[in-house]
Scaffold this active site. Structure first.
Site, short mmCIF file in Angstrom:
data_model
loop_
_atom_site.label_atom_id
_atom_site.label_comp_id
_atom_site.label_asym_id
_atom_site.label_seq_id
_atom_site.Cartn_x
_atom_site.Cartn_y
_atom_site.Cartn_z
N ASP A 53 0.82 -1.13 0.09
CA ASP A 53 0.16 -0.01 -0.11
C ASP A 53 0.80 1.24 0.11
O ASP A 53 0.82 2.16 -0.67
CB ASP A 53 -0.84 0.04 1.28
CG ASP A 53 -2.30 0.69 1.19
OD1 ASP A 53 -2.39 0.94 -0.10
OD2 ASP A 53 -2.87 0.64 2.22
N GLU A 76 -5.26 8.06 0.52
CA GLU A 76 -5.31 7.67 1.90
C GLU A 76 -4.33 8.54 2.95
O GLU A 76 -3.23 8.38 2.63
CB GLU A 76 -5.19 6.11 2.18
CG GLU A 76 -5.98 5.31 1.41
CD GLU A 76 -5.70 3.91 1.79
OE1 GLU A 76 -5.00 3.45 2.61
OE2 GLU A 76 -5.92 3.28 0.68
N LEU A 125 -4.02 0.82 -3.43
CA LEU A 125 -4.50 -0.70 -3.35
C LEU A 125 -5.63 -0.90 -2.84
O LEU A 125 -6.03 -0.83 -1.60
CB LEU A 125 -3.35 -1.39 -2.33
CG LEU A 125 -3.02 -2.92 -2.44
CD1 LEU A 125 -1.82 -3.36 -1.53
CD2 LEU A 125 -4.28 -3.85 -1.79
N THR A 128 -7.81 -4.36 -0.09
CA THR A 128 -6.74 -4.84 0.78
C THR A 128 -7.00 -6.20 1.51
O THR A 128 -6.05 -7.04 1.95
CB THR A 128 -6.29 -3.86 2.05
OG1 THR A 128 -7.55 -3.37 2.55
CG2 THR A 128 -5.75 -2.64 1.57
N GLY A 223 -13.64 -5.51 -3.10
CA GLY A 223 -12.98 -4.58 -3.79
C GLY A 223 -13.86 -3.85 -4.48
O GLY A 223 -14.38 -4.27 -5.63
N LYS A 227 -15.26 -4.92 -8.29
CA LYS A 227 -16.74 -5.05 -8.40
C LYS A 227 -17.15 -4.32 -9.68
O LYS A 227 -18.01 -4.57 -10.48
CB LYS A 227 -17.49 -4.90 -7.34
CG LYS A 227 -17.46 -5.84 -6.19
CD LYS A 227 -18.17 -5.92 -5.07
CE LYS A 227 -17.29 -4.99 -4.20
NZ LYS A 227 -17.73 -5.27 -2.72
N ASP A 250 -12.12 5.17 -3.78
CA ASP A 250 -12.76 3.78 -3.92
C ASP A 250 -13.47 4.14 -5.37
O ASP A 250 -13.79 3.07 -5.99
CB ASP A 250 -13.46 3.15 -3.09
CG ASP A 250 -12.53 3.13 -1.72
OD1 ASP A 250 -11.45 2.56 -1.68
OD2 ASP A 250 -13.28 3.22 -0.61
#
Ligand SMILES: *[C@@H]1O[C@H](CO)[C@@H](O)[C@H](O)[C@H]1NC(C)=O
Ligand SMILES: *[C@@H]1O[C@H](CO)[C@@H](O)[C@H](O)[C@H]1NC(C)=O
Length: 308
Positions: A53, A76, A125, A128, A223, A227, A250
């Site tokens: 990550d 993040e 990433l 996770t 994830g 999807k 995301d």
């Protein structure tokens, strides 16, 4: 070929980002194969997930910050970025994937976008948990591009994708232009109503929202990036996640890629998501993604659920 400096900013940023996403994917693979046992769930700094990550985030964000200093970049927050670390040559970053990126025409309305108009949402990433548990196809690197709060472009890189002798793939798109890269649309119509979502989630709302869509089959997959690919390639009809657990990094790239292909990604009630770079980066009203009949799914969910 036009000189890279005469290309629209958006195309230069997308081309460099595609190079960075692919390299980040390679780093994630290297960490995974470097022998560190995957059943370590230790949350220390040396567990493979944290390592992958961080390395991925560092590579993408340091390079973008250095070469496009006026972009607003969000990833993040808990990963510190070393500003002074060595970066790649910008021409090389842009050129490496330029031929692929020039398959897309920069839509007219984005020709004159400036660096400062763009917000880049990075998930170094995604998936996770899939990474830690060895369900590697669910792992993706996500880089999304937004302007005026709208998702307009996105890269979904899937490092562990395997198809024959191909390993790893990038699927990317620009709204009003199209979707490019290795995506394989399922050509046979899907039977029933297949929903990617969870029936075993600890939150009752998550399960209720899936059931509200009257699925004939529920596919548990992890994830957000993965999807979205299932929706894009028509392996499921919808992706439903009625939880407050997603972040804008995301959903930005997945939303842009789906929109570019004619699909939609909204909150579970069918309302659009804003990608303005505010301090609150969570998507509080969940995610609904489809290629068709989006409003029908949103309506079913609204009838059963009023808030998350
Ligand atoms: C910038 O990207 C290159 C790969 O293109 C990588 O080798 C370098 O380490 C990156 N910089 C940082 C600080 O991660
Ligand atoms: C992958 O396999 C195909 C056919 O099986 C072959 O034509 C192609 O050259 C191979 N590619 C690589 C990179 O080995």
């Amino acid at each position: 070929m036009a000189t890279i400096h005469s290309l629209p900013v958006l195309m230069r940023v997308v081309s460099a980002s595609l190079t960075l996403a692919k390299r980040a994917g390679q780093i994630i693979k290297d960490v995974q194969t470097s022998g560190t046992s995957l059943d370590i769930v230790d949350k220390g700094h040396n567990d493979p997930q944290t390592k992958a990550d961080r390395a991925s985030q560092q590579l993408i964000i340091s390079n973008l910050t250095k070469h496009f200093p006026q972009l607003t970049i969000r990833g993040e927050e808990n990963i510190p970025i070393e500003k002074s670390a060595a970066t790649s040559d910008i021409d090389e970053l842009i050129r490496s994937n330029l031929n692929e990126v020039l398959q897309a025409k920069c839509p007219n309305e984005f020709q004159d976008l400036q660096e400062k108009d763009l917000v880049v949402w990075v998930d170094p990433l995604d998936g996770t948990r899939e990474f830690t548990e060895g369900r590697l196809e669910g792992v993706t690197v996500l880089i999304g591009f937004a302007t005026k709060g709208n998702a307009i472009g996105g890269i979904i890189h899937q490092p562990f994708y395997i198809n024959g002798n191909e390993s790893g793939r990038s699927v990317w798109g620009l709204v009003h232009s199209g979707v490019y890269g290795k995506c394989q649309m399922n050509s046979t119509p899907l039977p029933g109503r297949i929903v990617a979502g969870s029936l075993s989630h600890r939150s009752k709302t998550v399960v209720d929202a899936v059931n509200a869509c009257q699925p004939t089959e529920v596919l548990q997959a992890g994830g957000c990036g993965y999807k979205a690919l299932l929706v894009l390639e028509r392996r499921v009809h919808a992706y439903v996640h009625a939880s407050r657990g997603c972040s804008l990094w995301d959903t930005c790239a997945p939303e842009a890629v789906l929109k570019a292909a004619g699909g939609m990604l909204t909150d579970v009630f069918g309302k659009g998501i804003s990608y303005l770079p505010t301090d609150d980066t969570s998507v509080k009203t969940g995610v609904l993604a489809t290629m068709e009949n989006h409003e029908w799914y949103a309506q079913q969910i609204r009838e059963k659920i009023t808030m998350l």
